[in-house]
Design a protein around this motif. Structure first.
Motif, PDB file in Angstrom:
ATOM      1  N   THR A 171       0.843  -1.210   0.000  1.00 58.50           N
ATOM      2  CA  THR A 171       0.000   0.000   0.000  1.00 58.50           C
ATOM      3  C   THR A 171       0.874   1.254   0.000  1.00 58.50           C
ATOM      4  OG1 THR A 171      -0.195  -0.164   2.410  1.00 58.50           O
ATOM      5  CG2 THR A 171      -2.021  -1.058   1.108  1.00 58.50           C
ATOM      6  N   GLN A 188      -1.183  -7.838   0.824  1.00 59.67           N
ATOM      7  CA  GLN A 188      -0.012  -7.250   0.172  1.00 59.67           C
ATOM      8  C   GLN A 188       0.923  -8.388  -0.228  1.00 59.67           C
ATOM      9  OE1 GLN A 188       1.111  -3.073   2.082  1.00 59.67           O
ATOM     10  NE2 GLN A 188       1.332  -4.699   3.575  1.00 59.67           N
ATOM     11  N   GLY A 196       4.632  -6.627   1.158  1.00 62.20           N
ATOM     12  CA  GLY A 196       4.525  -5.710   2.291  1.00 62.20           C
ATOM     13  C   GLY A 196       5.914  -5.354   2.817  1.00 62.20           C
ATOM     14  N   GLY A 199       8.597  -3.672   5.556  1.00 62.95           N
ATOM     15  CA  GLY A 199       8.849  -3.259   6.925  1.00 62.95           C
ATOM     16  C   GLY A 199       9.996  -2.270   6.951  1.00 62.95           C
ATOM     17  N   ARG A 200      10.390  -1.863   8.122  1.00 61.39           N
ATOM     18  CA  ARG A 200      11.519  -0.939   8.229  1.00 61.39           C
ATOM     19  C   ARG A 200      12.817  -1.693   7.931  1.00 61.39           C
ATOM     20  NH1 ARG A 200      11.801   0.383  13.584  1.00 61.39           N
ATOM     21  NH2 ARG A 200      13.285   2.036  13.200  1.00 61.39           N
ATOM     22  N   PHE A 228       7.032  -7.339   5.493  1.00 61.42           N
ATOM     23  CA  PHE A 228       5.962  -7.383   6.487  1.00 61.42           C
ATOM     24  C   PHE A 228       4.938  -8.397   6.003  1.00 61.42           C
ATOM     25  CE2 PHE A 228       2.014  -5.998   8.505  1.00 61.42           C
ATOM     26  CZ  PHE A 228       2.432  -5.847   9.817  1.00 61.42           C
ATOM     27  N   TYR A 276      -3.829  -3.376   6.406  1.00 67.03           N
ATOM     28  CA  TYR A 276      -2.669  -2.868   5.679  1.00 67.03           C
ATOM     29  C   TYR A 276      -3.090  -1.525   5.105  1.00 67.03           C
ATOM     30  CZ  TYR A 276      -2.296  -7.915   6.040  1.00 67.03           C
ATOM     31  OH  TYR A 276      -2.332  -9.204   6.522  1.00 67.03           O
ATOM     32  N   LYS A 325       5.049  -8.324  18.702  1.00 64.57           N
ATOM     33  CA  LYS A 325       4.585  -7.178  17.913  1.00 64.57           C
ATOM     34  C   LYS A 325       3.215  -7.450  17.283  1.00 64.57           C
ATOM     35  CE  LYS A 325       6.494  -4.982  13.813  1.00 64.57           C
ATOM     36  NZ  LYS A 325       7.766  -4.553  13.240  1.00 64.57           N
ATOM     37  N   GLY A 385       3.160  -2.553  13.148  1.00 62.62           N
ATOM     38  CA  GLY A 385       4.379  -1.838  12.799  1.00 62.62           C
ATOM     39  C   GLY A 385       4.037  -0.658  11.891  1.00 62.62           C
ATOM     40  N   ILE A 386       4.898   0.334  11.909  1.00 64.44           N
ATOM     41  CA  ILE A 386       4.651   1.549  11.123  1.00 64.44           C
ATOM     42  C   ILE A 386       5.883   1.851  10.271  1.00 64.44           C
ATOM     43  CG2 ILE A 386       4.167   4.048  11.278  1.00 64.44           C
ATOM     44  CD1 ILE A 386       3.006   3.347  14.135  1.00 64.44           C
ATOM     45  N   GLY A 441       2.653   4.225   6.557  1.00 67.44           N
ATOM     46  CA  GLY A 441       2.118   2.872   6.373  1.00 67.44           C
ATOM     47  C   GLY A 441       1.963   2.181   7.714  1.00 67.44           C
ATOM     48  N   ILE A 442       0.795   1.600   7.919  1.00 65.71           N
ATOM     49  CA  ILE A 442       0.517   0.942   9.198  1.00 65.71           C
ATOM     50  C   ILE A 442       0.031  -0.475   8.926  1.00 65.71           C
ATOM     51  CG2 ILE A 442      -0.833   1.063  11.341  1.00 65.71           C
ATOM     52  CD1 ILE A 442      -1.437   4.057  10.417  1.00 65.71           C
TER      53      ILE A 442
HETATM   54  C1  BTN Z   1       7.766  -2.543  10.473  1.00 64.13           C
HETATM   55  O1  BTN Z   1       7.263  -3.229  11.345  1.00 64.13           O
HETATM   56  O2  BTN Z   1       8.981  -2.565  10.252  1.00 64.13           O
HETATM   57  C2  BTN Z   1       6.854  -1.649   9.673  1.00 64.13           C
HETATM   58  C3  BTN Z   1       5.760  -2.435   9.064  1.00 64.13           C
HETATM   59  C4  BTN Z   1       4.826  -1.571   8.239  1.00 64.13           C
HETATM   60  C5  BTN Z   1       3.819  -2.400   7.479  1.00 64.13           C
HETATM   61  C6  BTN Z   1       2.813  -1.562   6.775  1.00 64.13           C
HETATM   62  S1  BTN Z   1       1.497  -2.509   6.132  1.00 64.13           S
HETATM   63  C7  BTN Z   1       0.921  -1.147   5.226  1.00 64.13           C
HETATM   64  C8  BTN Z   1       2.135  -0.419   4.692  1.00 64.13           C
HETATM   65  N1  BTN Z   1       2.556  -0.956   3.428  1.00 64.13           N
HETATM   66  C9  BTN Z   1       3.744  -1.553   3.503  1.00 64.13           C
HETATM   67  O3  BTN Z   1       4.315  -2.119   2.557  1.00 64.13           O
HETATM   68  N2  BTN Z   1       4.225  -1.463   4.743  1.00 64.13           N
HETATM   69  C10 BTN Z   1       3.321  -0.728   5.605  1.00 64.13           C
END
Ligand code: BTN
Length: 253
Positions: A14, A37, A40, A42-43, A48, A57, A108, A111-112, A131-132
Motif C-alpha cells: 500500500t 499485500q 509488504g 517493513g523498516r 511485512f 494494511y 509485535k 508496525g509503522i 504505512g501501518i
Molecule cells: C515494520 O514493522 O517494520 C513496519 C511495518 C509496516 C507495514 C505496513 S502494512 C501497510 C504499509 N505498506 C507496507 O508495505 N508497509 C506498511
C-alpha cells in the motif's frame, strides 16, 4: 482534510501504491487499504507478512508542514494514535517499543513504516506516506516460524473475534484527530507515548557503525528520541535512524 479512501483486494505494498499516486498529484489525506499485500514492506528493508484478510494494511498520504528532523516525531505520534484505536476497540492496551512497534504479550501486533519524499532544491518535505500494518485475525500457526517468534495478532492476544472494519474506522478517526492536533498537541502525544513506552528502564544494545554498546534506556526526550546511559557511564541521546535498540526479548527494532 478531505477523506478519500481507496480499497484494494491485492497490491504489492500500500505504501508503494500510494507513492505512485502521490507522484501523480494525489490529494493529501488519500488512504489506501488492501486486503492483501504481496510485497509488504517493513523498516530497514525487511518484509511485512501481509496475508489475505489477516490484518489491516493501510497507508495514508500526508503533506505536513514539518522539518526533516521531525519525521520520527510524526511516526511516534502515529504509534500513539494506533495504540489508542486498538485500545478503544479491543480493550487491551499495547505498549510502544521505541520507536514505533506496538507490543502485546512481548510480541509485535503492529508496525509503522513512514516514507518521505523530499524536494532536493529546498530540502522541504513534499509528502509523507505513513504505512501501518496491524495483525488482527492471524492464528499462531499462520505466522512463519521466524515471524511467529516476534509477532502476534489481536485475536491471539484477546481470544476474541475482532472486527477489522471497526478497527480500521477507529484508526482513521484517530489519524484525523492527530492531523488536527499537529503540531500544537505535542504534549498529549508525548505523554501518551511515554506512558506506553516499554523500552524505558530496559537494558538496550545500540548498534552503530558495526560497533555494539550496552546501556539502559532512561527516558523518551521531548523530541521522541531515546536517552540512554551507557555502561561507560556516559549519557547519549539516540534517534531511530542511526541506531538499533535491542530489548530484553531479543527483538531488533
Ligand atoms: C515494520 O514493522 O517494520 C513496519 C511495518 C509496516 C507495514 C505496513 S502494512 C501497510 C504499509 N505498506 C507496507 O508495505 N508497509 C506498511
Amino acid at each position: 482534510m478531505e477523506r478519500n479512501i481507496i480499497y484494494l483486494d491485492t497490491v504489492d505494498s500500500t505504501n508503494s501504491y500510494l507513492k505512485r499516486l502521490a507522484k501523480n498529484g494525489a490529494k493529501e489525506g488519500t488512504i489506501v487499504l488492501a486486503k492483501e499485500q504481496t510485497q509488504g514492506k517493513g523498516r530497514k528493508g525487511r518484509s511485512f507478512q501481509s496475508e489475505q484478510n489477516m490484518g489491516i494494511y493501510m497507508s495514508v498520504l500526508w503533506k505536513p508542514q514539518c522539518e526533516l528532523s521531525q519525521l520520527s516525531e510524526v511516526t511516534a505520534w502515529v504509534a500513539v494514535a494506533v495504540a489508542r484505536a486498538i485500545e478503544g476497540v479491543t480493550k487491551v492496551s499495547p505498549g510502544i517499543k521505541w520507536v514505533n512497534d506496538l507490543i502485546l504479550n512481548h510480541k509485535k501486533v503492529s508496525g509503522i513504516l513512514t516514507e518521505s519524499s523530499i524536494d532536493c532544491a529546498t530540502g522541504k518535505i513534499q509528502y509523507l506516506i505513513i504505512g501501518i500494518g496491524v495483525n488482527v485475525h492471524n492464528k499462531e500457526s499462520d505466522f512463519s516460524e521466524e515471524v511467529g517468534k516476534i509477532a502476534t495478532s489481536l485475536e491471539c492476544v484477546t481470544g476474541k473475534t475482532i472486527s477489522k472494519e471497526i478497527l480500521q474506522k477507529a484508526m482513521i478517526a484517530e489519524l484525523e484527530i492527530l492531523y488536527k492536533q499537529w503540531p500544537t498537541g505535542k504534549r498529549e502525544y508525548l505523554e501518551g507515548y511515554r506512558k506506553r513506552c516499554i523500552t524505558t528502564g530496559k537494558d538496550v544494545i545500540i548498534e552503530r557503525n558495526g560497533e555494539k554498546y550496552e546501556g539502559k534506556a532512561l527516558e523518551v526526550t521531548e523530541d521522541f528520541r531515546l536517552k540512554i546511559k551507557l555502561k561507560t557511564g556516559e549519557e547519549e541521546i539516540v534517534s531511530s535512524g542511526e541506531v538499533s535498540v535491542r530489548g530484553l526479548n531479543g527483538y531488533l527494532s
